[in-house]
Design a protein around this motif. Structure first.
Motif, PDB file in Angstrom:
ATOM      1  N   PHE A   9       0.842  -1.187   0.000  1.00 34.44           N
ATOM      2  CA  PHE A   9       0.000   0.000   0.000  1.00 34.44           C
ATOM      3  C   PHE A   9       0.881   1.241   0.000  1.00 34.44           C
ATOM      4  CE2 PHE A   9      -2.002   3.472   2.335  1.00 34.44           C
ATOM      5  CZ  PHE A   9      -3.185   3.625   1.628  1.00 34.44           C
ATOM      6  N   LEU A  10       0.575   2.160  -0.914  1.00 35.03           N
ATOM      7  CA  LEU A  10       1.329   3.403  -0.996  1.00 35.03           C
ATOM      8  C   LEU A  10       0.482   4.588  -0.543  1.00 35.03           C
ATOM      9  CD1 LEU A  10       4.151   4.234  -1.961  1.00 35.03           C
ATOM     10  CD2 LEU A  10       3.175   4.628  -4.200  1.00 35.03           C
ATOM     11  N   ALA A  11      -0.747   4.654  -1.062  1.00 34.18           N
ATOM     12  CA  ALA A  11      -1.614   5.788  -0.742  1.00 34.18           C
ATOM     13  C   ALA A  11      -3.017   5.511  -1.258  1.00 34.18           C
ATOM     14  CB  ALA A  11      -1.078   7.063  -1.395  1.00 34.18           C
ATOM     15  N   ARG A  12      -3.941   6.295  -0.758  1.00 39.35           N
ATOM     16  CA  ARG A  12      -5.287   6.349  -1.329  1.00 39.35           C
ATOM     17  C   ARG A  12      -5.457   7.785  -1.777  1.00 39.35           C
ATOM     18  NH1 ARG A  12     -10.287   7.541   0.900  1.00 39.35           N
ATOM     19  NH2 ARG A  12      -9.385   7.442   2.978  1.00 39.35           N
ATOM     20  N   VAL A  13      -5.726   7.966  -3.073  1.00 48.60           N
ATOM     21  CA  VAL A  13      -5.818   9.314  -3.632  1.00 48.60           C
ATOM     22  C   VAL A  13      -7.275   9.641  -3.938  1.00 48.60           C
ATOM     23  CG1 VAL A  13      -3.457   9.250  -4.534  1.00 48.60           C
ATOM     24  CG2 VAL A  13      -5.350   8.541  -6.014  1.00 48.60           C
ATOM     25  N   ASP A  14      -7.604  10.940  -3.894  1.00 46.11           N
ATOM     26  CA  ASP A  14      -8.989  11.372  -4.119  1.00 46.11           C
ATOM     27  C   ASP A  14      -9.517  10.892  -5.461  1.00 46.11           C
ATOM     28  OD1 ASP A  14      -8.963  12.698  -1.683  1.00 46.11           O
ATOM     29  OD2 ASP A  14      -8.499  14.646  -2.575  1.00 46.11           O
ATOM     30  N   LEU A  15      -8.770  11.166  -6.509  1.00 47.91           N
ATOM     31  CA  LEU A  15      -9.160  10.793  -7.872  1.00 47.91           C
ATOM     32  C   LEU A  15      -7.917  10.311  -8.596  1.00 47.91           C
ATOM     33  CD1 LEU A  15     -11.246  14.017  -8.593  1.00 47.91           C
ATOM     34  CD2 LEU A  15     -12.186  11.764  -8.061  1.00 47.91           C
ATOM     35  N   GLY A  16      -8.059   9.260  -9.392  1.00 52.12           N
ATOM     36  CA  GLY A  16      -6.869   8.773 -10.073  1.00 52.12           C
ATOM     37  C   GLY A  16      -7.164   8.045 -11.365  1.00 52.12           C
ATOM     38  N   TRP A  17      -6.124   7.969 -12.162  1.00 56.10           N
ATOM     39  CA  TRP A  17      -6.116   7.229 -13.416  1.00 56.10           C
ATOM     40  C   TRP A  17      -4.949   6.256 -13.305  1.00 56.10           C
ATOM     41  CZ3 TRP A  17      -7.517  12.164 -12.832  1.00 56.10           C
ATOM     42  CH2 TRP A  17      -8.691  12.585 -13.447  1.00 56.10           C
ATOM     43  N   PRO A  18      -5.230   5.009 -12.900  1.00 53.79           N
ATOM     44  CA  PRO A  18      -4.131   4.076 -12.621  1.00 53.79           C
ATOM     45  C   PRO A  18      -3.235   3.784 -13.825  1.00 53.79           C
ATOM     46  CG  PRO A  18      -6.269   2.974 -12.464  1.00 53.79           C
ATOM     47  CD  PRO A  18      -6.536   4.431 -12.650  1.00 53.79           C
ATOM     48  N   GLU A  19      -3.813   3.668 -15.013  1.00 52.19           N
ATOM     49  CA  GLU A  19      -3.005   3.353 -16.191  1.00 52.19           C
ATOM     50  C   GLU A  19      -2.005   4.459 -16.513  1.00 52.19           C
ATOM     51  OE1 GLU A  19      -6.476   3.373 -16.380  1.00 52.19           O
ATOM     52  OE2 GLU A  19      -6.633   1.238 -15.907  1.00 52.19           O
ATOM     53  N   GLN A  20      -2.416   5.700 -16.292  1.00 47.94           N
ATOM     54  CA  GLN A  20      -1.548   6.838 -16.576  1.00 47.94           C
ATOM     55  C   GLN A  20      -0.754   7.283 -15.346  1.00 47.94           C
ATOM     56  OE1 GLN A  20      -4.826   6.736 -17.302  1.00 47.94           O
ATOM     57  NE2 GLN A  20      -4.957   6.869 -19.516  1.00 47.94           N
ATOM     58  N   LYS A  21      -0.984   6.618 -14.221  1.00 48.35           N
ATOM     59  CA  LYS A  21      -0.328   6.974 -12.961  1.00 48.35           C
ATOM     60  C   LYS A  21      -0.459   8.467 -12.664  1.00 48.35           C
ATOM     61  CE  LYS A  21       2.969   3.261 -12.355  1.00 48.35           C
ATOM     62  NZ  LYS A  21       4.353   2.940 -12.014  1.00 48.35           N
ATOM     63  N   LEU A  22      -1.712   8.925 -12.723  1.00 46.91           N
ATOM     64  CA  LEU A  22      -2.019  10.324 -12.428  1.00 46.91           C
ATOM     65  C   LEU A  22      -3.019  10.378 -11.276  1.00 46.91           C
ATOM     66  CD1 LEU A  22      -1.805  13.356 -13.147  1.00 46.91           C
ATOM     67  CD2 LEU A  22      -3.802  13.004 -14.635  1.00 46.91           C
ATOM     68  N   ALA A  23      -2.715  11.220 -10.296  1.00 49.71           N
ATOM     69  CA  ALA A  23      -3.601  11.418  -9.151  1.00 49.71           C
ATOM     70  C   ALA A  23      -3.976  12.888  -9.063  1.00 49.71           C
ATOM     71  CB  ALA A  23      -2.901  10.985  -7.863  1.00 49.71           C
ATOM     72  N   VAL A  24      -5.222  13.143  -8.655  1.00 46.99           N
ATOM     73  CA  VAL A  24      -5.687  14.495  -8.359  1.00 46.99           C
ATOM     74  C   VAL A  24      -6.101  14.503  -6.897  1.00 46.99           C
ATOM     75  CG1 VAL A  24      -7.449  16.241  -8.832  1.00 46.99           C
ATOM     76  CG2 VAL A  24      -6.426  14.960 -10.728  1.00 46.99           C
ATOM     77  N   GLU A  25      -5.534  15.421  -6.152  1.00 46.15           N
ATOM     78  CA  GLU A  25      -5.793  15.524  -4.724  1.00 46.15           C
ATOM     79  C   GLU A  25      -6.324  16.908  -4.393  1.00 46.15           C
ATOM     80  OE1 GLU A  25      -5.713  12.382  -3.310  1.00 46.15           O
ATOM     81  OE2 GLU A  25      -4.265  13.016  -1.793  1.00 46.15           O
ATOM     82  N   TYR A  26      -7.474  16.948  -3.706  1.00 42.15           N
ATOM     83  CA  TYR A  26      -7.995  18.219  -3.208  1.00 42.15           C
ATOM     84  C   TYR A  26      -7.510  18.382  -1.778  1.00 42.15           C
ATOM     85  CZ  TYR A  26     -10.800  21.945  -1.469  1.00 42.15           C
ATOM     86  OH  TYR A  26     -11.179  23.130  -0.894  1.00 42.15           O
TER      87      TYR A  26
END
Length: 149
Positions: free
Chosen positions: A80-97
């Motif tokens: 386990f690394l993190a739980r992110v608000d919104l993410g796109w796992p294939e592109q390894k992109l996270a959006v955090e508010y």
């Protein structure tokens, strides 16, 4: 639309209303004024959203044709690394508010460590604040650019 969805997300998340019951209410409203807007909002409800700002960002992204995974659990090398608000796992992109609580006490230090771990694992993180909510079109453009990169 984002504000309405945020309210519905919260009601479903805390159990004040069940999605099945909400669906029945929407169907019972057939032919009534405003029901088409309610249907559009109901279609976007997701009880995984943990805050109204997060819901508003998610709705803006969905309406732009982007489909983030809410509350995405990120693992790396089986851990386990993190739980992110919104993410796109294939592109390894996270959006955090990041609301005000992210800057209280030790939370900012924990966030910095979490973001460093995400970056080290090859993830990109777009961090948002209350100011970003005033320009959701700009947020969408930032995410689109990151997904296109």
């Amino acid at each position: 639309m984002g504000t309405a969805v945020a309210a519905l997300d919260a009601m479903v998340r805390v159990g004040a209303v069940q999605t099945a019951a909400m669906s029945a209410m929407v169907e019972a409203g057939a032919g009534r004024w405003g029901v088409s807007r309610v249907r559009r909002a109901f279609a976007l409800v997701d009880p995984r959203a943990e805050s109204a700002p997060e819901s508003k960002v998610r709705v803006a992204l969905l309406l732009a044709g982007l489909t983030p995974v809410p509350q995405l659990v990120v693992t790396h090398a089986g851990h386990f690394l993190a739980r992110v608000d919104l993410g796109w796992p294939e592109q390894k992109l996270a959006v955090e508010y990041e609301g005000a609580h992210h800057f209280e006490g030790e939370q900012i230090v924990r966030d910095d460590h979490r973001y460093a771990a995400l970056l080290a694992a090859g993830w990109r993180v777009i961090r948002l604040s209350a100011a970003d909510l005033r320009d959701l079109d700009g947020v969408v453009r930032r995410v689109e650019a990151a997904l296109g990169a």
